[in-house]
Design a protein around this motif. Structure first.
Motif, PDB file in Angstrom:
ATOM      1  N   VAL A   1       0.859  -1.182   0.000  1.00  0.00           N
ATOM      2  CA  VAL A   1       0.000   0.000   0.000  1.00  0.00           C
ATOM      3  C   VAL A   1       0.894   1.231   0.000  1.00  0.00           C
ATOM      4  O   VAL A   1       1.808   1.353   0.826  1.00  0.00           O
ATOM      5  N   LEU A   2       0.623   2.156  -0.914  1.00  0.00           N
ATOM      6  CA  LEU A   2       1.396   3.401  -1.005  1.00  0.00           C
ATOM      7  C   LEU A   2       0.543   4.563  -0.520  1.00  0.00           C
ATOM      8  O   LEU A   2      -0.533   4.814  -1.059  1.00  0.00           O
ATOM      9  N   GLY A   3       1.028   5.264   0.491  1.00  0.00           N
ATOM     10  CA  GLY A   3       0.292   6.396   1.055  1.00  0.00           C
ATOM     11  C   GLY A   3      -0.518   5.967   2.254  1.00  0.00           C
ATOM     12  O   GLY A   3      -1.318   5.032   2.165  1.00  0.00           O
ATOM     13  N   LEU A   4      -0.309   6.647   3.387  1.00  0.00           N
ATOM     14  CA  LEU A   4      -0.953   6.221   4.632  1.00  0.00           C
ATOM     15  C   LEU A   4      -1.792   7.325   5.260  1.00  0.00           C
ATOM     16  O   LEU A   4      -1.782   7.537   6.473  1.00  0.00           O
ATOM     17  N   GLY A   5      -2.514   8.051   4.416  1.00  0.00           N
ATOM     18  CA  GLY A   5      -3.540   8.948   4.912  1.00  0.00           C
ATOM     19  C   GLY A   5      -4.752   8.136   5.327  1.00  0.00           C
ATOM     20  O   GLY A   5      -4.659   6.925   5.573  1.00  0.00           O
ATOM     21  N   SER A   6      -5.923   8.760   5.379  1.00  0.00           N
ATOM     22  CA  SER A   6      -7.114   8.053   5.845  1.00  0.00           C
ATOM     23  C   SER A   6      -7.469   6.880   4.930  1.00  0.00           C
ATOM     24  O   SER A   6      -7.812   5.788   5.412  1.00  0.00           O
ATOM     25  N   THR A   7      -7.348   7.074   3.619  1.00  0.00           N
ATOM     26  CA  THR A   7      -7.680   5.981   2.698  1.00  0.00           C
ATOM     27  C   THR A   7      -6.637   4.869   2.769  1.00  0.00           C
ATOM     28  O   THR A   7      -6.985   3.679   2.799  1.00  0.00           O
ATOM     29  N   GLY A   8      -5.358   5.239   2.803  1.00  0.00           N
ATOM     30  CA  GLY A   8      -4.309   4.233   2.897  1.00  0.00           C
ATOM     31  C   GLY A   8      -4.413   3.404   4.161  1.00  0.00           C
ATOM     32  O   GLY A   8      -4.232   2.174   4.139  1.00  0.00           O
ATOM     33  N   THR A   9      -4.725   4.065   5.264  1.00  0.00           N
ATOM     34  CA  THR A   9      -4.898   3.352   6.531  1.00  0.00           C
ATOM     35  C   THR A   9      -6.067   2.384   6.447  1.00  0.00           C
ATOM     36  O   THR A   9      -5.994   1.248   6.939  1.00  0.00           O
ATOM     37  N   ALA A  10      -7.173   2.835   5.808  1.00  0.00           N
ATOM     38  CA  ALA A  10      -8.330   1.953   5.629  1.00  0.00           C
ATOM     39  C   ALA A  10      -7.977   0.761   4.750  1.00  0.00           C
ATOM     40  O   ALA A  10      -8.413  -0.374   5.009  1.00  0.00           O
TER      41      ALA A  10
ATOM     42  N   PHE B   1      -3.914  24.906   6.619  1.00  0.00           N
ATOM     43  CA  PHE B   1      -4.815  23.956   7.274  1.00  0.00           C
ATOM     44  C   PHE B   1      -4.554  22.533   6.778  1.00  0.00           C
ATOM     45  O   PHE B   1      -3.930  22.329   5.739  1.00  0.00           O
ATOM     46  N   ASP B   2      -5.086  21.558   7.513  1.00  0.00           N
ATOM     47  CA  ASP B   2      -4.927  20.163   7.111  1.00  0.00           C
ATOM     48  C   ASP B   2      -5.785  19.826   5.896  1.00  0.00           C
ATOM     49  O   ASP B   2      -5.430  18.961   5.094  1.00  0.00           O
ATOM     50  N   ASN B   3      -6.936  20.480   5.778  1.00  0.00           N
ATOM     51  CA  ASN B   3      -7.874  20.197   4.694  1.00  0.00           C
ATOM     52  C   ASN B   3      -8.914  21.312   4.634  1.00  0.00           C
ATOM     53  O   ASN B   3      -8.942  22.200   5.492  1.00  0.00           O
TER      54      ASN B   3
ATOM     55  N   GLU C   1     -12.034  21.092   5.176  1.00  0.00           N
ATOM     56  CA  GLU C   1     -12.967  20.998   6.297  1.00  0.00           C
ATOM     57  C   GLU C   1     -12.461  21.790   7.502  1.00  0.00           C
ATOM     58  O   GLU C   1     -13.233  22.511   8.150  1.00  0.00           O
ATOM     59  N   GLN C   2     -11.166  21.644   7.799  1.00  0.00           N
ATOM     60  CA  GLN C   2     -10.602  22.400   8.919  1.00  0.00           C
ATOM     61  C   GLN C   2     -10.649  23.898   8.640  1.00  0.00           C
ATOM     62  O   GLN C   2     -10.947  24.694   9.532  1.00  0.00           O
ATOM     63  N   ARG C   3     -10.379  24.283   7.395  1.00  0.00           N
ATOM     64  CA  ARG C   3     -10.449  25.697   7.026  1.00  0.00           C
ATOM     65  C   ARG C   3     -11.870  26.235   7.241  1.00  0.00           C
ATOM     66  O   ARG C   3     -12.067  27.306   7.824  1.00  0.00           O
ATOM     67  N   GLY C   4     -12.871  25.473   6.770  1.00  0.00           N
ATOM     68  CA  GLY C   4     -14.252  25.912   6.937  1.00  0.00           C
ATOM     69  C   GLY C   4     -14.672  25.972   8.394  1.00  0.00           C
ATOM     70  O   GLY C   4     -15.371  26.901   8.815  1.00  0.00           O
ATOM     71  N   ALA C   5     -14.258  24.974   9.168  1.00  0.00           N
ATOM     72  CA  ALA C   5     -14.595  24.959  10.592  1.00  0.00           C
ATOM     73  C   ALA C   5     -13.956  26.141  11.317  1.00  0.00           C
ATOM     74  O   ALA C   5     -14.568  26.751  12.207  1.00  0.00           O
ATOM     75  N   THR C   6     -12.727  26.473  10.935  1.00  0.00           N
ATOM     76  CA  THR C   6     -12.044  27.621  11.543  1.00  0.00           C
ATOM     77  C   THR C   6     -12.762  28.914  11.183  1.00  0.00           C
ATOM     78  O   THR C   6     -12.942  29.800  12.038  1.00  0.00           O
ATOM     79  N   PHE C   7     -13.171  29.049   9.941  1.00  0.00           N
ATOM     80  CA  PHE C   7     -13.944  30.221   9.516  1.00  0.00           C
ATOM     81  C   PHE C   7     -15.201  30.368  10.366  1.00  0.00           C
ATOM     82  O   PHE C   7     -15.512  31.454  10.878  1.00  0.00           O
TER      83      PHE C   7
END
Length: 454
Positions: free
Chosen positions: A13-22, A434-436, A438-444
């Motif tokens: 598996v290449l890449g261990l973000g949320s999808t890679g971890t799943a 921001f991380d993504n 969603e975080q940007r919108g939540a911060t706003f």
């Protein structure tokens, strides 16, 4: 392919973000021997690697070398891993079959797939289609780019399940046999050029949505988008167009009503003026979702009920609050200029727009031209501020340069008058601050919440 086919197989598996971890988790559950790599050396990645090792995976930080992959039976790339990355080059050199998460999950399912792609509007359309299809009483799972990875949702004996998937160009780049029963292509405008390497490569990835369909399948396409029309020419599936203008066949608006004409049958779905979601682009999203739902078995009455009640998705032209006579809107999901243009065009009222973040290889000239028509002022922040500013200056849009989004929001609040609208529609990715998105919108929303009573 069944889960037991992976028992004892060696899968990288290449890449261990949320999808890679799943992916790692699912492969371990199926009995595979899992190698996992992430080229990042961040503390967060190190923690993820540690957790995956505890679960039995051979997880590592750093790029995968050809020698690491040579003994693998299969390589599965996470959608965030670009084709030109060192690890992907190693996979090619090792000569191992390399696919993506959506491809793997689709090989495991017997269910029916409704796949929604396009540069903009995917999440709203996917959510709408999912809600419409839930009215049929069938088991409906909404997954993909919208949140939960498809591979986490695929279940044994799922032939009666409808999977409604938000599919990105990243997914499609690694999906050689992916075949959705209903495939929706909303629009194709420049985006993710830095990931794909060229606009042609991006268009080719989107075209892969229809590549494996047959005459038993449906291609739902935007009749008003030139690139989409070109992509849909010659597809093997049945083409179902949608448009805000009348059509001979398809799903369209006529006399203020949303109408479906399919197979010689004429049905009125609902009143276009009753939509709760704002903007011409959201009307297109509603038409696309309606067409997809009809193709997948929903009735016009069920679709109309959802259209009349659906209030939108978080971070997509989301009305946040009215503070001291000023209305604040969160459109953090607008991560490219075309998305921001559509948001701006949704307003006739006085408007201040917040633009900025990390550019994905796009031009801001067209966005600036629309801002000149719709916005009385702009606040420009983040990495891309020095790229956006000349475009605004060239069409005489008043603007202020600031470093952070926080400064942009507070600057806009200080200059806003009663009756104004303040719109966060950044036209850029969020990763500089921001991380993504969603975080940007939540911060706003959090900043707006701090400003005082509604």
């Amino acid at each position: 392919m069944k889960a037991e086919d992976f028992q004892g197989r060696r899968v990288a598996v290449l890449g261990l973000g949320s999808t890679g971890t799943a992916l790692v988790g699912r492969l371990l559950e199926m009995g595979a021997e899992v190698l996992a790599f992430d080229e990042s050396d961040s503390a967060e990645t190190a923690e993820t690697v540690g957790r995956l090792r505890e679960r039995g995976a051979d997880a590592r930080t750093g790029q995968a070398r050809p020698s690491d992959l040579a003994g693998a039976d299969l390589v599965v790339a996470s959608p965030g891993v670009p084709p030109h990355s060192p690890s992907m080059r190693s996979a090619a050199e090792a000569g191992v079959e390399t696919i993506g998460e959506i491809e793997l999950a689709s090989r495991l399912t017997e269910g029916t797939i409704v796949a929604v792609s396009g540069t903009n509007g995917k999440t709203t359309t996917t959510t709408l289609a999912g809600e419409m299809l839930k009215r049929t009483g069938r088991k409906v799972v909404v997954a993909g780019n919208i949140g939960t990875p498809f591979v986490s949702e695929v279940a044994p004996q799922d032939a009666d399940t409808l999977y409604v998937l938000e599919i990105s160009s990243f997914h499609l780049a690694y999906a050689p046999t992916f075949r959705p029963h209903v495939a929706v292509l909303l629009n194709v405008t420049p985006d993710h050029i830095n990931w794909h390497g060229s606009m042609d490569a991006y268009v080719q990835a989107k075209a892969a949505l229809f590549a494996n369909q047959t005459a038993d399948d449906f291609a739902v396409v935007n009749a008003s988008d030139g690139r989409v029309r070109e992509i849909s020419r010659g597809v093997a599936s049945r083409v179902v167009p949608f448009s805000t203008e009348p059509l001979a066949e398809g799903v369209f608006v006529e006399g203020g009503a949303i109408v479906a004409v399919l197979g010689g049958r004429h049905e009125e779905i609902g009143d276009a003026g009753r939509l709760q979601i704002r903007g011409a682009h959201n009307l297109e999203n509603a038409l696309a979702a309606s067409a997809a739902a009809l193709c997948a078995g929903a009735y016009a009455r069920q679709i109309g009920q959802v259209l009349a009640s659906f209030e939108g998705v978080e971070h997509r032209l989301e009305k946040v609050a009215l503070v001291k006579g000023v209305t604040y809107w969160n459109d953090s999901k607008a991560t490219n200029p075309e998305a921001a243009i559509k948001a701006l065009q949704s307003f006739d009222e006085p408007l201040i727009v917040l633009l900025g973040g990390r550019n994905k290889g796009n031009s801001f000239e067209e966005l600036a031209a629309v801002a000149a028509e719709r916005a009385r002022r702009a606040y420009v922040f983040g990495e891309a501020r020095d790229e956006i500013a000349p475009a605004l200056e060239g069409v005489n849009v008043p603007f202020e340069l600031v470093e952070t989004m926080d400064e942009a929001v507070r600057g806009a609040a200080a200059s806003a008058c009663e009756g104004d609208n303040v719109l966060l529609s950044p036209a850029c990715a969020s990763f500089d601050e921001f991380d993504n998105f969603e975080q940007r919108g939540a911060t706003f929303k959090s900043i707006v919440d701090e400003m005082g009573p509604r």
